[in-house]
Design a protein around this motif. Structure first.
Motif, PDB file in Angstrom:
ATOM      1  N   TYR A  47       1.579   0.220  14.344  1.00 31.95           N
ATOM      2  CA  TYR A  47       1.801   1.588  14.816  1.00 31.95           C
ATOM      3  C   TYR A  47       0.755   1.861  15.879  1.00 31.95           C
ATOM      4  CZ  TYR A  47       2.531   6.627  14.873  1.00 31.95           C
ATOM      5  OH  TYR A  47       2.806   7.900  15.275  1.00 31.95           O
ATOM      6  N   ASN A  48       1.185   2.176  17.063  1.00 33.46           N
ATOM      7  CA  ASN A  48       0.295   2.318  18.220  1.00 33.46           C
ATOM      8  C   ASN A  48      -0.581   1.081  18.375  1.00 33.46           C
ATOM      9  OD1 ASN A  48       1.361   4.873  18.623  1.00 33.46           O
ATOM     10  ND2 ASN A  48      -0.255   5.870  17.433  1.00 33.46           N
ATOM     11  N   GLY A  49      -0.011  -0.076  18.073  1.00 31.08           N
ATOM     12  CA  GLY A  49      -0.718  -1.333  18.277  1.00 31.08           C
ATOM     13  C   GLY A  49      -1.584  -1.775  17.110  1.00 31.08           C
ATOM     14  N   GLU A  50      -1.792  -0.887  16.119  1.00 22.97           N
ATOM     15  CA  GLU A  50      -2.612  -1.240  14.954  1.00 22.97           C
ATOM     16  C   GLU A  50      -1.687  -1.652  13.805  1.00 22.97           C
ATOM     17  OE1 GLU A  50      -6.002  -1.075  14.885  1.00 22.97           O
ATOM     18  OE2 GLU A  50      -5.942  -0.527  17.017  1.00 22.97           O
ATOM     19  N   PRO A  51      -2.114  -2.606  12.983  1.00 24.53           N
ATOM     20  CA  PRO A  51      -1.243  -3.033  11.880  1.00 24.53           C
ATOM     21  C   PRO A  51      -0.808  -1.859  11.004  1.00 24.53           C
ATOM     22  CG  PRO A  51      -3.159  -4.475  12.056  1.00 24.53           C
ATOM     23  CD  PRO A  51      -3.377  -3.346  13.015  1.00 24.53           C
ATOM     24  N   TYR A  52       0.474  -1.783  10.702  1.00 25.93           N
ATOM     25  CA  TYR A  52       0.984  -0.716   9.839  1.00 25.93           C
ATOM     26  C   TYR A  52       2.293  -1.190   9.225  1.00 25.93           C
ATOM     27  CZ  TYR A  52       1.060   4.087   8.139  1.00 25.93           C
ATOM     28  OH  TYR A  52       1.005   5.192   7.329  1.00 25.93           O
ATOM     29  N   GLU A  53       2.466  -0.892   7.964  1.00 26.19           N
ATOM     30  CA  GLU A  53       3.655  -1.372   7.254  1.00 26.19           C
ATOM     31  C   GLU A  53       4.436  -0.203   6.676  1.00 26.19           C
ATOM     32  OE1 GLU A  53       4.616  -4.528   6.887  1.00 26.19           O
ATOM     33  OE2 GLU A  53       2.824  -5.584   7.631  1.00 26.19           O
ATOM     34  N   ILE A  54       5.717  -0.143   6.958  1.00 21.36           N
ATOM     35  CA  ILE A  54       6.621   0.777   6.265  1.00 21.36           C
ATOM     36  C   ILE A  54       7.863  -0.029   5.879  1.00 21.36           C
ATOM     37  CG2 ILE A  54       8.122   2.800   6.486  1.00 21.36           C
ATOM     38  CD1 ILE A  54       6.060   4.040   8.352  1.00 21.36           C
ATOM     39  N   HIS A  55       8.220   0.042   4.597  1.00 21.70           N
ATOM     40  CA  HIS A  55       9.359  -0.754   4.124  1.00 21.70           C
ATOM     41  C   HIS A  55      10.400   0.050   3.365  1.00 21.70           C
ATOM     42  CE1 HIS A  55       7.682  -4.691   5.271  1.00 21.70           C
ATOM     43  NE2 HIS A  55       6.514  -4.074   5.085  1.00 21.70           N
TER      44      HIS A  55
ATOM     45  N   GLY B 275       0.821  -1.208   0.000  1.00 22.99           N
ATOM     46  CA  GLY B 275       0.000   0.000   0.000  1.00 22.99           C
ATOM     47  C   GLY B 275       0.849   1.250   0.000  1.00 22.99           C
ATOM     48  N   PRO B 276       0.220   2.390  -0.355  1.00 22.40           N
ATOM     49  CA  PRO B 276       0.993   3.635  -0.543  1.00 22.40           C
ATOM     50  C   PRO B 276       1.759   4.071   0.699  1.00 22.40           C
ATOM     51  CG  PRO B 276      -1.358   3.961  -1.064  1.00 22.40           C
ATOM     52  CD  PRO B 276      -1.205   2.542  -0.650  1.00 22.40           C
ATOM     53  N   GLY B 277       1.208   3.768   1.879  1.00 17.91           N
ATOM     54  CA  GLY B 277       1.847   4.221   3.116  1.00 17.91           C
ATOM     55  C   GLY B 277       3.115   3.461   3.456  1.00 17.91           C
ATOM     56  N   ALA B 278       3.424   2.409   2.692  1.00 17.94           N
ATOM     57  CA  ALA B 278       4.614   1.610   3.029  1.00 17.94           C
ATOM     58  C   ALA B 278       5.902   2.315   2.618  1.00 17.94           C
ATOM     59  CB  ALA B 278       4.531   0.242   2.381  1.00 17.94           C
ATOM     60  N   MET B 279       5.786   3.367   1.781  1.00 18.87           N
ATOM     61  CA  MET B 279       6.929   4.262   1.579  1.00 18.87           C
ATOM     62  C   MET B 279       6.723   5.448   2.524  1.00 18.87           C
ATOM     63  SD  MET B 279       9.469   3.541  -0.393  1.00 18.87           S
ATOM     64  CE  MET B 279      10.263   5.117  -0.673  1.00 18.87           C
TER      65      MET B 279
ATOM     66  N   TRP C 298      16.365   0.623  12.978  1.00 15.24           N
ATOM     67  CA  TRP C 298      15.177   0.502  12.111  1.00 15.24           C
ATOM     68  C   TRP C 298      15.478   0.894  10.678  1.00 15.24           C
ATOM     69  CZ3 TRP C 298      13.655   4.935   9.734  1.00 15.24           C
ATOM     70  CH2 TRP C 298      13.743   6.158  10.403  1.00 15.24           C
ATOM     71  N   LEU C 299      16.390   1.866  10.533  1.00 13.66           N
ATOM     72  CA  LEU C 299      16.732   2.312   9.185  1.00 13.66           C
ATOM     73  C   LEU C 299      17.298   1.140   8.371  1.00 13.66           C
ATOM     74  CD1 LEU C 299      16.680   5.165   7.864  1.00 13.66           C
ATOM     75  CD2 LEU C 299      19.106   5.325   8.384  1.00 13.66           C
ATOM     76  N   ASN C 300      18.186   0.396   8.982  1.00  9.77           N
ATOM     77  CA  ASN C 300      18.857  -0.679   8.254  1.00  9.77           C
ATOM     78  C   ASN C 300      17.956  -1.873   7.992  1.00  9.77           C
ATOM     79  OD1 ASN C 300      21.364   0.441   7.657  1.00  9.77           O
ATOM     80  ND2 ASN C 300      22.052   0.156   9.763  1.00  9.77           N
ATOM     81  N   LYS C 301      16.776  -1.879   8.617  1.00 10.86           N
ATOM     82  CA  LYS C 301      15.827  -2.959   8.330  1.00 10.86           C
ATOM     83  C   LYS C 301      14.889  -2.611   7.169  1.00 10.86           C
ATOM     84  CE  LYS C 301      15.921  -4.905  12.958  1.00 10.86           C
ATOM     85  NZ  LYS C 301      15.373  -4.761  14.320  1.00 10.86           N
ATOM     86  N   LEU C 302      14.944  -1.364   6.693  1.00  4.84           N
ATOM     87  CA  LEU C 302      14.093  -0.983   5.564  1.00  4.84           C
ATOM     88  C   LEU C 302      14.624  -1.634   4.283  1.00  4.84           C
ATOM     89  CD1 LEU C 302      13.559   2.835   6.280  1.00  4.84           C
ATOM     90  CD2 LEU C 302      11.948   0.967   6.715  1.00  4.84           C
ATOM     91  N   ASP C 303      13.692  -1.923   3.372  1.00  7.51           N
ATOM     92  CA  ASP C 303      14.097  -2.556   2.107  1.00  7.51           C
ATOM     93  C   ASP C 303      14.811  -1.562   1.196  1.00  7.51           C
ATOM     94  OD1 ASP C 303      12.869  -4.823   2.987  1.00  7.51           O
ATOM     95  OD2 ASP C 303      10.992  -4.478   1.885  1.00  7.51           O
TER      96      ASP C 303
ATOM     97  N   GLU D  45      24.632   8.519   4.095  1.00  7.82           N
ATOM     98  CA  GLU D  45      25.630   7.446   4.175  1.00  7.82           C
ATOM     99  C   GLU D  45      24.979   6.066   4.247  1.00  7.82           C
ATOM    100  OE1 GLU D  45      28.090   8.344   7.531  1.00  7.82           O
ATOM    101  OE2 GLU D  45      28.936  10.132   6.593  1.00  7.82           O
ATOM    102  N   TYR D  46      23.731   6.004   4.718  1.00  5.43           N
ATOM    103  CA  TYR D  46      23.047   4.709   4.861  1.00  5.43           C
ATOM    104  C   TYR D  46      22.052   4.439   3.739  1.00  5.43           C
ATOM    105  CZ  TYR D  46      25.262   4.465   9.370  1.00  5.43           C
ATOM    106  OH  TYR D  46      26.211   4.394  10.343  1.00  5.43           O
ATOM    107  N   ALA D  47      22.047   5.302   2.724  1.00  7.75           N
ATOM    108  CA  ALA D  47      21.065   5.149   1.643  1.00  7.75           C
ATOM    109  C   ALA D  47      21.512   4.107   0.632  1.00  7.75           C
ATOM    110  CB  ALA D  47      20.860   6.499   0.956  1.00  7.75           C
ATOM    111  N   ASP D  48      20.537   3.655  -0.162  1.00  8.80           N
ATOM    112  CA  ASP D  48      20.832   2.782  -1.295  1.00  8.80           C
ATOM    113  C   ASP D  48      21.079   3.608  -2.545  1.00  8.80           C
ATOM    114  OD1 ASP D  48      20.283   0.367   0.250  1.00  8.80           O
ATOM    115  OD2 ASP D  48      18.198   1.044   0.185  1.00  8.80           O
ATOM    116  N   VAL D  49      20.322   4.684  -2.658  1.00  6.74           N
ATOM    117  CA  VAL D  49      20.527   5.633  -3.762  1.00  6.74           C
ATOM    118  C   VAL D  49      20.609   7.038  -3.174  1.00  6.74           C
ATOM    119  CG1 VAL D  49      19.505   6.668  -5.826  1.00  6.74           C
ATOM    120  CG2 VAL D  49      19.337   4.194  -5.459  1.00  6.74           C
TER     121      VAL D  49
END
Lengths: 205, 833
Positions: free
Chosen positions: B509-517, B169-173, B539-544, B558-562
């Protein structure tokens, strides 16, 4: 006659160093060269309050060439490179300076720098206003009250804008100048007055 | 003796600084004496003295000639969110920025520049500038990159963006931006391209929760107006006393200082209330050292003194505060006509009622002299005047207790209260910024300070406010147009960056399902600035996928992919978008071509939008975009439109002598000053942890880590203050060499007493640590700090420390009711290395 001088209000200076950087960039000073520096009165470290917490005092001011009426640096110069103009401005003639440091030894204010292999921050761009006295390898450099700006009817770079409105500059020989009036009305210190250099920078207190 | 100044000596009151007195009176001068004597004791100059040296020649006059150099002056403005937003003249020689000066304002009080402004050209020419898009080739943070084309870079970002949002979903970015560029086109704020892009993509927006507690508390009580509770700086001089309470404008709001100093010159008493004797304290009339985090208790103590002396402003309380409103015991809400069966609940005419001495209940329009104290029975049960509840709360803080809590002696509290509240000394002001703000208990403390202002009538008039003094977004921008783009279904929402660990680890997020990747970041550096850096990196390093657009290789990039090279402020036209302490709208000209292959963020948005299939909304030119944003009646009321702004460069966009709540009408639900809140709303969005009982009346409890008797303090006995750095703004300007020359290496300040106890001398290296991390750093000794407190300036990057990072130590845990990072509520232990 015109005789330039400056006043710095120690009750207002907050040590923001705006005037240091204005001088630095506008004069295109090389790496590690500063004509204007910050001091905390009576402190070893800058911005260290003097006294016992919470009964503390912290007085800030800046120091550059004092353009003394009786400059210690001029008379010791072996080549006539250190001169004082009729307007009171003390400066160095780069074609006569041999870099012997006599003036640096003589100046009690530690405001002269022997330029040695100047390094600049940018490779292909020259900062500064391009009319400033250049810093030349092997030559002593110092504050000129930005004489090139003065003769063009402008203020010295450090007077561009003092955020605390603590800096004043003008003609000491004109009793109606803002500077003369301030000096007449306020108590002030002169840096190391006892050495007899008769500085033209007045530290209002 | 020849007179240097040409003045007859009788006209001067010159003080003769003698050599012996100089050491005490003029220490700096004394240091210079020492310096020169030391030099003179050295018989050998470094270079051989010539024979001529013994016989100096008489200097001859020399002509001085100047050949003027042609300059082109372009107007820009500083936009790094120090809150001052200076309009600058950038002087170009041979077409290149060569130096900067202050742009002269029509109103000279607002002409401004600081050392960072003067150093502007060096940011444009920084050797750290990113010139090509980069793709990571090693591990994250390893520093291995390859240069790629813009086509490749955009394709990589878009491909990853789509893959993540197609699956989750759009909120995952998520999008992280902060204060790196307070501008409309390339930064953020009301009406910004950022607001348009995040709406159109439906991405999650990360809220940074910084500097939020004080304005949250005051906003609830008196509204925020243009200046977060404060009046315009031009009116500071109208106060008889100003308490500068938890603020250091000499460093952090530099251009408010001359207004404060001019007030002082005009007779205003400036009292600094702070644990630290800082550069502002140095020019104030009085320094009151308050125990860190006890500000709310101090306000209660002052209110106690006010009541003892009858200094409360009864008329103001009656007519302009909620004092006479009646709080129902049953639900804590104000009694309304509907409670008495005289209106329909919730209807427009369901007004709040008050009671007169005869026992009549009616609206305040119909009862001119309502009761302000007492408890009464009504058809809706027992009700109590809000003022009575406040008095009861204040009674919980007898002065003896306040002395204990704040560390300030009773006489000083009484004197401060008199200076602030005695009617002879009013109007008075509480000027605060974020010194009270950065504790876990901050919004409670700030609410107590606000209540003190309301109790004494020191709000809502010239010379009287309790506020922050930071100008908010210009209200005149057309935000509705900017965000008038379709959003995808199920868009993401605002998520606190401080809670990202929960999202990434637990997918809630606050106990409700939420996805950020995945994360896109520009104008910000969460790794360097968000508290608890180890948590951030985890948490940053766990992002896709991570993409960072920046002008330089930031600690986050320094921790980015692009990594995308963003253009500097000089390389695109733009307009102020957010926050400053002036009411002026600044315009910045484009004055040079983008360095290398860098692109303005504005163009990067367009490229990404095209790839994401929403390009149609981003086809405008920069000028067309700004024209739309300025197309409002409010802009027109100030004479602002795009063409006029481009011509004038600086225009007023708010009332110059603004006074919040003038006439006693406040921008609150009741239009009154509300020391009692009938329906407090949390700014921390986790309802599971709310405790509303602490929110209605002014309330105080100690900070979490840094109070004497906290459990944490037993293990970590020092409070670490992350002090504002006068040379930098947050982590910006780290790449400007003269700034670094002024800065030197980062140093931890400790006072002599604590240093002696730990066996530390100036220059020694120490390890500072707590459960979150550690930092190795050298020390400097200054007595500006109380015992038990050390401070380290913010803004240094990891590479500049011996080991660790200041943000490794600071917390990011927020108050349950108030979303705000408590940077100062940070306990540490110190060991000598």
């Amino acid at each position: 006659m015109t005789r330039y001088g400056m006043a710095i209000d120690k009750t207002k200076c907050i040590g923001c160093k705006t005037c240091l950087m204005a001088c630095k960039i506008s004069n295109n000073l090389p790496r590690d060269v500063w004509f204007n520096r910050y001091e905390t009165e009576g402190a070893e470290a800058e911005f260290a309050a003097v006294g016992t917490y919470p009964n503390l005092k912290m007085v800030s001011y800046t120091v550059a060439c004092q353009h003394c009426a009786n400059p210690a640096c001029v008379s010791v110069c072996p080549t006539g490179a250190s001169i004082q103009d009729e307007d009171g401005i003390v400066r160095v003639l780069e074609d006569k300076c041999i870099g012997c440091k006599s003036c640096i030894q003589a100046c009690p204010y530690d405001v002269r720098t022997l330029i040695e292999k100047p390094e600049y921050y940018t490779d292909d761009v020259q900062l500064g206003r391009h009319t400033e006295t250049p810093c030349t390898d092997g030559v002593v450099a110092k504050c000129t009250f930005c004489k090139d700006l003065i003769v063009q009817g402008k203020n010295p770079a450090c007077m561009d804008l003092c955020p605390a409105r603590a800096r004043f500059w003008g003609d000491l020989d004109d009793p109606d100048s803002e500077l003369s009036k301030l000096i007449a009305a306020r108590d002030y210190d002169l840096l190391m007055e006892e050495v007899g250099t008769e500085p033209s920078v007045f530290y209002l207190k | 003796m020849k007179k240097a100044n040409g003045q007859p000596s009788s006209l001067t009151r010159r003080s003769f600084v003698k050599a012996s007195a100089g050491a005490a009176v003029l220490g700096g001068g004394a240091a210079l004496v020492g310096c020169s004597q030391e030099k003179k004791a050295d018989p050998e100059p470094e270079k051989p003295v010539t024979e001529a040296d013994a016989d100096p020649v008489e200097p001859e006059a020399a002509p001085f000639e100047v050949t003027p150099v042609a300059e082109d002056v372009k107007v820009s403005y500083c936009r790094g969110y120090c809150t001052n937003n200076c309009s600058l003249d950038i002087h170009l020689i041979d077409g290149k920025p060569a130096y900067a000066t202050a742009h002269e304002s029509d109103d000279p009080r607002f002409t401004r520049i600081c050392l960072k402004g003067h150093a502007q050209p060096l940011r444009a020419y920084s050797k750290e500038r990113l010139l090509k898009p980069l793709r990571r080739t090693g591990e994250r943070g390893e520093g291995k990159w390859e240069e790629i084309s813009w086509d490749e870079a955009v394709n990589e970002v878009v491909t990853n963006w789509k893959a993540i949002t197609d699956e989750h979903g759009p909120g995952a970015m998520c999008f992280y931006k902060m204060a790196g560029n307070r501008s409309t086109l390339n930064g953020d704020g009301k009406g910004s391209v950022y607001s348009r892009f995040t709406k159109a993509t439906g991405c999650t927006t990360l809220s940074v929760a910084v500097d939020c507690a004080t304005s949250y508390a005051l906003g609830r009580q008196i509204g925020l107006g243009f200046y977060l509770g404060a009046n315009s700086p031009t009116t500071y001089k109208d106060a008889k006393t100003i308490l500068i309470w938890g603020a250091n404008p000499a460093v952090s709001q530099l251009h408010n200082m001359h207004f404060l100093l001019e007030a002082k010159e005009g007779g205003t008493k400036l009292i600094m209330v702070d644990p630290v004797f800082n550069a502002t304290a140095a020019v104030c009339d009085q320094f009151v050292p308050v125990r860190p985090g006890s500000d709310g208790a101090l306000a209660f103590g002052m209110m106690q003194v006010v009541l003892e002396n009858g200094w409360q402003d009864t008329e103001f309380l009656r007519d302009h505060s909620v004092a006479p409103f009646l709080v129902k015991e049953s639900d804590g809400k104000f009694l309304r006509l509907s409670d008495l069966g005289r209106a329909e609940a919730g209807a427009e005419d369901d007004a709040i009622v008050v009671r007169d001495a005869e026992g009549n209940f009616d609206t305040s329009d119909n009862i001119a002299d309502p009761m302000m104290e007492g408890t009464f029975d009504t058809d809706a049960g027992s009700v109590t005047c809000a003022y009575t509840l406040l008095l009861d709360r204040i009674a919980e803080y007898p002065l003896s207790r306040v002395v204990e809590l704040t560390g300030i002696d009773e006489a000083t509290i009484r004197q401060m209260a008199a200076d602030y509240a005695d009617p002879a000394n009013r109007p008075s002001t509480i000027y605060t910024f974020f010194g009270v703000d950065h504790y876990y208990n901050a919004h409670w403390s700030a609410a107590c300070m606000g209540a003190l202002g309301i109790l004494t009538g020191n709000v809502g008039k010239r010379g009287a406010f309790v506020g922050v003094g930071e100008f908010r977004n210009p209200t005149c921008f057309n935000a509705a147009w900017a965000t008038d783009v379709p959003a995808p279904e199920n868009p993401g929402k605002g998520v606190f960056v401080t809670k990202m660990a929960e999202v990434v680890n637990d997918h809630t997020y606050n106990g409700e399902p939420y996805e950020i990747h995945g994360m896109y970041c520009c104008c910000g550096n969460p790794v360097g600035n968000v508290g608890n850096r180890n948590n951030t990196l985890d948490w940053l390093n766990k992002l896709d996928f991570i993409c960072v657009a920046d002008v330089v290789m930031s600690e986050t990039a320094e921790y980015a992919d692009v990594v995308l090279p963003a253009s500097y402020w000089f390389e695109c036209e733009d307009m102020m978008g957010n926050s400053s302490n002036s009411t002026h709208l600044n315009y910045g000209e484009k004055m040079m071509e983008p360095m290398g292959d860098s692109k303005p963020d504005f163009e990067i948005y367009r490229l990404l939008a095209e790839g994401l299939g929403i390009g149609e909304h981003f086809q405008l030119s920069t000028s067309d975009y700004l024209k739309h944003v300025l197309d409002t009646d409010e802009c027109r009321s100030y004479g602002i439109d795009y063409d006029t702004l481009v011509q004038k460069k600086v225009m007023e966009c708010a009332p110059i002598d603004y006074v919040l709540g003038e006439g006693g009408i406040f921008p609150t639900p009741t239009k009154r000053a509300e020391f009692y809140l009938e329906a407090p709303k949390a700014s921390n969005d986790d309802s599971r942890i709310w405790d509303v009982t602490k929110e209605r009346l002014p309330y105080w409890e100690p900070p979490r880590e840094v109070y004497n008797d906290s459990e944490i303090a037993a293990k970590y006995p020092f409070m670490l203050l992350s002090e504002h750095n006068r040379h930098r703004t947050h982590t910006q300007w780290f790449d400007v060499e003269p700034i670094c020359e002024l800065d030197g290496e980062p140093l931890m300040t400790i006072n002599q007493h604590d240093a002696d106890a730990l066996g530390i001398k100036a220059g020694d290296t120490v390890r500072v640590f707590n459960d979150r991390g550690s930092l190795t750093i050298k020390c400097v000794i200054k007595n500006n700090l109380p015992d038990g407190m050390v401070s380290i300036p913010k803004g240094y990057t990891a590479a500049e420390y011996i080991e660790g990072h200041l943000s490794d130590l600071t917390p990011c845990d927020m108050n349950p009711f108030c979303g705000n990072q408590p940077f100062f509520d940070c306990a540490v232990a110190i060991e000598k290395k």
